[in-house]
Design an enzyme around this catalytic site. Structure first.
Site, short mmCIF file in Angstrom:
data_model
loop_
_atom_site.label_atom_id
_atom_site.label_comp_id
_atom_site.label_asym_id
_atom_site.label_seq_id
_atom_site.Cartn_x
_atom_site.Cartn_y
_atom_site.Cartn_z
N ASP A 44 36.72 5.24 55.83
CA ASP A 44 36.20 5.63 57.14
C ASP A 44 34.90 4.92 57.50
O ASP A 44 34.65 4.64 58.68
CB ASP A 44 36.01 7.14 57.21
CG ASP A 44 37.30 7.87 57.53
OD1 ASP A 44 38.24 7.21 58.02
OD2 ASP A 44 37.38 9.08 57.30
N ARG B 2 40.14 7.58 64.18
CA ARG B 2 38.82 6.96 64.15
C ARG B 2 38.49 6.12 65.39
O ARG B 2 37.36 6.19 65.89
CB ARG B 2 38.64 6.12 62.88
CG ARG B 2 38.67 6.91 61.56
CD ARG B 2 38.26 8.33 61.71
NE ARG B 2 38.13 9.07 60.46
CZ ARG B 2 38.20 10.38 60.37
NH1 ARG B 2 38.44 11.10 61.45
NH2 ARG B 2 38.05 10.99 59.21
N SER C 225 38.90 18.10 49.13
CA SER C 225 38.30 17.99 50.46
C SER C 225 39.40 17.78 51.49
O SER C 225 40.47 17.23 51.18
CB SER C 225 37.30 16.82 50.51
OG SER C 225 37.97 15.58 50.34
N ASP D 122 27.44 18.27 54.72
CA ASP D 122 26.96 16.89 54.65
C ASP D 122 26.27 16.45 55.94
O ASP D 122 25.12 15.98 55.90
CB ASP D 122 28.13 15.94 54.36
CG ASP D 122 28.58 15.98 52.91
OD1 ASP D 122 28.51 17.07 52.31
OD2 ASP D 122 29.00 14.95 52.38
#
Length: 414
Positions: free
Chosen positions: A128, A99, A184, A20
């Protein structure tokens, strides 16, 4: 570049090295941007040098690889342990905690390199995107954010994985030849998460080979393992294991050891359905080895050394709110900073050691002590020794507590 040779701006892309973000990097270049790549090392299973070389091959003008592991442990993980932070009473916030530290370094580099934009590879349905962008805009209010998976020209061009693979092939982007798992993953030092694919059916049991960190509890050793975990002001500061001569105090090394001992004993697995901040329910599976041990031990030592009203106030007004702040991407908000400050104030007296038995997925407290605690008095608590406590004093206490209850009881008769 654009027709006149000028770029639309300089972008710092949060880059993982995967399909990605590699396609996003090339797409941004084709859209007319100069692109730099930023890779955060938070302890994930990654070949960082290979990722750096891949980004340069795809067209990044610079690549920054930043080792943020110790910052991650000190600034995000340990305060979350102090707070007993949790989301929806079960999730230990492994993705959420990473994050803020990633975003902060990205903004720091973007400012230093005079970037006009920052970008990421987050999907348009997940948490996210919110976490990254709220952090970006708090730390750099004038920065411009490019979120490709929310731009129609991008997601309509790449509706599926095959479209990304075709784009990669056409543009000479190296693609891993390892077979794709039907889910994932996202991992860091604190945990690994699994979602999507076959896990989208909440009634599908995860396959045994999905779990990458922990051994199956059924296959864990038949002999328990014993460790001592010491806290200073609510922060883990020492781990001891006589069986393998372990005695570690360095924060990062301590954390890595706890991960190791937890994994070999099958500790830290979780399979839940949670509520994303944007309003969608999501099924996720998680492994949080060291975090599970630390939470059990920290809650226990607080029972020995922490004032009951401070603990009750923290539990009611801080812990759950701090968990929501982390989950919702509000770490750098005013309320986030306030709650973090309150957490540290509650932990001044949380000093002591917890003895733990680790056995087939379980963390079992078998004892605790503190050299500094003043709240627990063996004589005062004893049923065999009177000490300074006068039992007759309890009579007045009960009488006062019963005043309103007797009135309520009389009313209930009518």
């Amino acid at each position: 570049m654009t027709m006149n040779g000028q770029t639309k701006g300089r972008v710092l892309l949060a880059y993982s090295g995967g399909l990605d973000t590699s396609c996003i990097l090339k797409w941004l270049i084709q859209e007319g941007y100069e692109v730099m790549a930023y890779i955060a090392n938070l302890g994930q299973d990654e070949d960082f040098d290979a990722a750096r070389q891949k980004a340069l091959k795809v067209g990044a003008t610079k690549v920054f690889v930043e080792d943020l592991r110790e910052e991650f442990v000190r600034e995000l993980i340990f305060p979350a342990v102090q707070a007993n932070a949790i989301y929806e009473n079960i999730y230990l916030l492994g993705t959420s905690l990473a994050r803020p530290i990633i975003a902060r370094k990205q903004i720091e580099i973007a400012k230093r390199e005079n970037c006009t934009h920052v970008s990421h590879g987050c999907t348009g349905k997940g948490n996210d995107q919110v976490r990254f962008e709220l952090a970006y805009l708090t730390l750099a209010p004038h920065i411009k954010v490019i979120s490709p998976w929310r731009q129609a020209e991008f997601y309509k061009r790449f509706p599926g994985r095959q479209d990304l693979l075709k784009f990669a092939s056409e543009n000479g982007i190296p693609v891993s030849q390892t077979p794709s798992k039907p889910w994932s993953c996202d991992d860091n030092l604190y945990h690994i998460s699994y979602e999507a694919g076959i896990l989208e059916d909440p009634n599908v049991t995860p396959l045994r080979d999905m779990w990458r960190l922990t051994v199956d509890p059924e296959d864990a050793p038949n002999t328990p393992e014993f460790i001592n975990l010491t806290f200073t002001a609510g922060i883990p500061t020492r781990v001891q294991n006589e069986a393998d001569n372990t005695d570690i105090s360095n924060p990062l090394d301590l954390f890595i050891y706890l991960n190791s001992v937890a994994c070999r004993n099958g500790i830290g697995r979780l399979d839940i359905v949670e509520n994303r901040f944007i309003g969608i329910k999501s099924r996720g599976c998680y492994e949080t080895p060291a975090g599970t041990i630390m939470r059990v031990a920290h809650i226990d030592i607080e029972g020995l050394v922490m004032d009951r009203e401070v603990r009750a106030y923290r539990d009611e007004h801080v812990s759950l709110q701090y968990g929501k702040i982390l989950y919702n991407g509000m770490y750098f908000s005013p309320e986030g900073q306030l709650l973090k400050s309150i957490v540290s104030l509650t932990q001044a007296c949380v000093n002591g050691t917890v003895r733990l038995k680790l056995y087939k997925g379980n963390v079992i407290v078998i004892g605790r002590w503190s050299d500094s605690e003043k709240l627990y008095d063996m004589e005062e608590s004893s049923m065999d020794v009177q000490g300074d406590f006068e039992p007759i004093d309890s009579e007045g206490f009960i009488k006062i507590q019963s005043i309103r209850l007797k009135k309520y009881g009389r009313e209930m008769k009518h």
